[in-house]
Write an enzyme that holds these catalytic residues in place. Structure first.
Site, PDB file in Angstrom:
ATOM      1  N   SER A   7      -3.799   9.275   5.237  1.00 17.08           N
ATOM      2  CA  SER A   7      -2.620   9.430   4.612  1.00 17.08           C
ATOM      3  C   SER A   7      -2.934  10.324   3.240  1.00 17.08           C
ATOM      4  O   SER A   7      -3.827   9.572   2.282  1.00 17.08           O
ATOM      5  CB  SER A   7      -1.908   8.072   4.211  1.00 17.08           C
ATOM      6  N   HIS A  32      -1.563  12.492   7.876  1.00 13.56           N
ATOM      7  CA  HIS A  32      -0.419  11.783   7.770  1.00 13.56           C
ATOM      8  C   HIS A  32       0.229  11.994   6.207  1.00 13.56           C
ATOM      9  O   HIS A  32      -0.583  11.962   5.445  1.00 13.56           O
ATOM     10  CB  HIS A  32      -0.700  10.349   7.776  1.00 13.56           C
ATOM     11  N   ASP A  34       3.390  11.303   3.916  1.00 13.85           N
ATOM     12  CA  ASP A  34       4.406  10.376   3.331  1.00 13.85           C
ATOM     13  C   ASP A  34       5.322  10.596   2.412  1.00 13.85           C
ATOM     14  O   ASP A  34       5.247  11.007   1.312  1.00 13.85           O
ATOM     15  CB  ASP A  34       3.706   8.982   3.000  1.00 13.85           C
ATOM     16  N   MET A  36       8.786  10.031   0.151  1.00 17.90           N
ATOM     17  CA  MET A  36       9.368   9.237  -0.162  1.00 17.90           C
ATOM     18  C   MET A  36      10.596   9.546  -1.029  1.00 17.90           C
ATOM     19  O   MET A  36      10.461  10.656  -1.941  1.00 17.90           O
ATOM     20  CB  MET A  36       8.588   8.009  -1.065  1.00 17.90           C
ATOM     21  N   HIS A  65       6.074  11.467   7.826  1.00 17.59           N
ATOM     22  CA  HIS A  65       6.463   9.808   7.987  1.00 17.59           C
ATOM     23  C   HIS A  65       7.721  10.034   6.660  1.00 17.59           C
ATOM     24  O   HIS A  65       7.255   9.972   5.598  1.00 17.59           O
ATOM     25  CB  HIS A  65       5.652   8.878   7.594  1.00 17.59           C
ATOM     26  N   MET A  67      10.362   8.380   4.634  1.00 16.81           N
ATOM     27  CA  MET A  67      10.848   6.955   4.068  1.00 16.81           C
ATOM     28  C   MET A  67      11.944   7.489   3.178  1.00 16.81           C
ATOM     29  O   MET A  67      12.080   7.422   1.810  1.00 16.81           O
ATOM     30  CB  MET A  67       9.736   6.352   3.479  1.00 16.81           C
ATOM     31  N   MET A 136       4.935  -0.135  10.600  1.00 20.58           N
ATOM     32  CA  MET A 136       4.561  -0.390   9.469  1.00 20.58           C
ATOM     33  C   MET A 136       3.830  -1.826   9.479  1.00 20.58           C
ATOM     34  O   MET A 136       4.317  -3.085   9.764  1.00 20.58           O
ATOM     35  CB  MET A 136       5.754  -0.472   8.421  1.00 20.58           C
ATOM     36  N   ASP A 174       0.553   1.714  10.236  1.00 16.49           N
ATOM     37  CA  ASP A 174       0.612   2.406   8.911  1.00 16.49           C
ATOM     38  C   ASP A 174       0.434   1.269   7.923  1.00 16.49           C
ATOM     39  O   ASP A 174       1.378   0.576   7.819  1.00 16.49           O
ATOM     40  CB  ASP A 174       1.754   3.214   9.088  1.00 16.49           C
TER      41      ASP A 174
HETATM   42  C1  DX5 Z   1       3.102   3.623   2.761  1.00 11.72           C
HETATM   43  C2  DX5 Z   1       2.665   4.658   3.697  1.00 11.72           C
HETATM   44  C3  DX5 Z   1       1.233   4.520   4.110  1.00 11.72           C
HETATM   45  C4  DX5 Z   1       0.239   4.455   3.042  1.00 11.72           C
HETATM   46  C5  DX5 Z   1      -0.849   3.707   3.601  1.00 11.72           C
HETATM   47  O1  DX5 Z   1       4.187   3.434   2.539  1.00 11.72           O
HETATM   48  O2  DX5 Z   1       3.575   4.724   4.766  1.00 11.72           O
HETATM   49  O3  DX5 Z   1       0.919   5.819   4.891  1.00 11.72           O
HETATM   50  O4  DX5 Z   1      -0.151   5.814   2.620  1.00 11.72           O
HETATM   51  O5  DX5 Z   1      -1.905   3.391   2.641  1.00 11.72           O
HETATM   52  P1  DX5 Z   1      -3.079   2.662   2.787  1.00 11.72           P
HETATM   53  O6  DX5 Z   1      -3.751   2.927   4.215  1.00 11.72           O
HETATM   54  O7  DX5 Z   1      -3.902   2.631   1.538  1.00 11.72           O
HETATM   55  O8  DX5 Z   1      -2.168   1.146   3.005  1.00 11.72           O
HETATM   56 ZN    ZN Z   2       3.140   6.363   6.054  1.00  9.09          ZN
END
Ligand code: DX5
Ligand code: ZN
Length: 216
Positions: A7, A32, A34, A36, A65, A67, A136, A174
């Site tokens: 990620s 991956h 993320d 947000m 991903h 969010m 998640m 995740d």
């Molecule tokens: C959290 C993200 C994850 C995050 C995971 O909201 O969706 O992808 O980066 O990070 P680790 O592996 O550090 O928990």
């Molecule tokens: Zn993620």
């Protein structure tokens, strides 16, 4: 062997090129990414222009991903930016089926992400339409959190739903994946491991990725 999806939330934002190069040379399968919005989750990460650049720096699968609320407003932009897989949150979609059709019509694989409080049974009527469930194992918004143990039961239940219906849906886990818990996650039935902190905070990320890959 599980697929490994490091990620970028834990990458070095001042030198993403170096991290792309490192991951390209590693056993990582997916990138991956993320995204947000500060609304669906209490944090803001990065968006379309960053993904556009990362896309140019790799031939590996870009697993985005989202969010964010109202993901349908941005699906086309993420397709243009080069996303291969686009996951939207079940909790953020009033018309999830429509959103999935939109993602697929844009030529991407469609994923549904599920928060820790959402039962996997909520996926029952959409499972036949999607390529991936992003389960998640922490509350979304931040890297470096602790894996919620209840997720293991959810993986087993989802695995049964997929296999009983002979579906071709991948289970991605995740949040909070470590070298210590990865084997139990795979044994429960996961296909893809996301890893942020475990990879990027390790002394040798390439070796850590290889270790995750060979854990089973
Ligand atoms: C959290 C993200 C994850 C995050 C995971 O909201 O969706 O992808 O980066 O990070 P680790 O592996 O550090 O928990
Ligand atoms: Zn993620």
């Amino acid at each position: 062997m599980p697929l490994i999806a490091p990620s970028f939330l834990s990458a070095n934002f001042l030198n993403l090129e170096a991290d792309c190069r490192m991951l390209n040379e590693s056993a990582a399968d997916w990138f991956h990414l993320d995204v947000m919005d500060g609304r669906f989750v209490p944090n803001i990460s990065f968006g379309i222009p960053v993904i556009e650049h990362i896309r140019k720096a790799t031939t590996k699968v870009c697993d985005v991903h989202l969010m964010i609320l109202e993901p349908e407003r941005y699906a086309e932009a993420f397709a243009k930016a080069g996303a291969d897989i686009l996951s939207v949150h079940i909790e953020a979609c009033t018309h999830l089926h429509r959103n999935i059709q939109q993602i697929k019509s844009l030529g991407m694989k469609a994923g549904v992400a599920v928060n820790p409080h959402t039962p996997v049974a909520a996926l029952y009527d959409i499972l036949g339409d999607i390529d991936l469930v992003c389960l998640m194992s922490v509350n979304p918004g931040f890297g470096g959190q602790t894996f919620i143990p209840r997720t293991l039961d959810k993986i087993r239940e989802l695995r049964r739903m997929i296999d009983d219906n002979k579906l071709n849906v991948q289970i991605e886990i995740d949040g909070g994946v470590t070298l210590q818990n990865a084997k139990s996650i795979i044994d429960a039935g996961a296909d893809v491991l996301v890893a942020g902190n475990t990879v990027f905070r390790s002394a040798d990320p390439v070796a850590t990725i290889a270790a995750l890959k060979n854990i089973a």
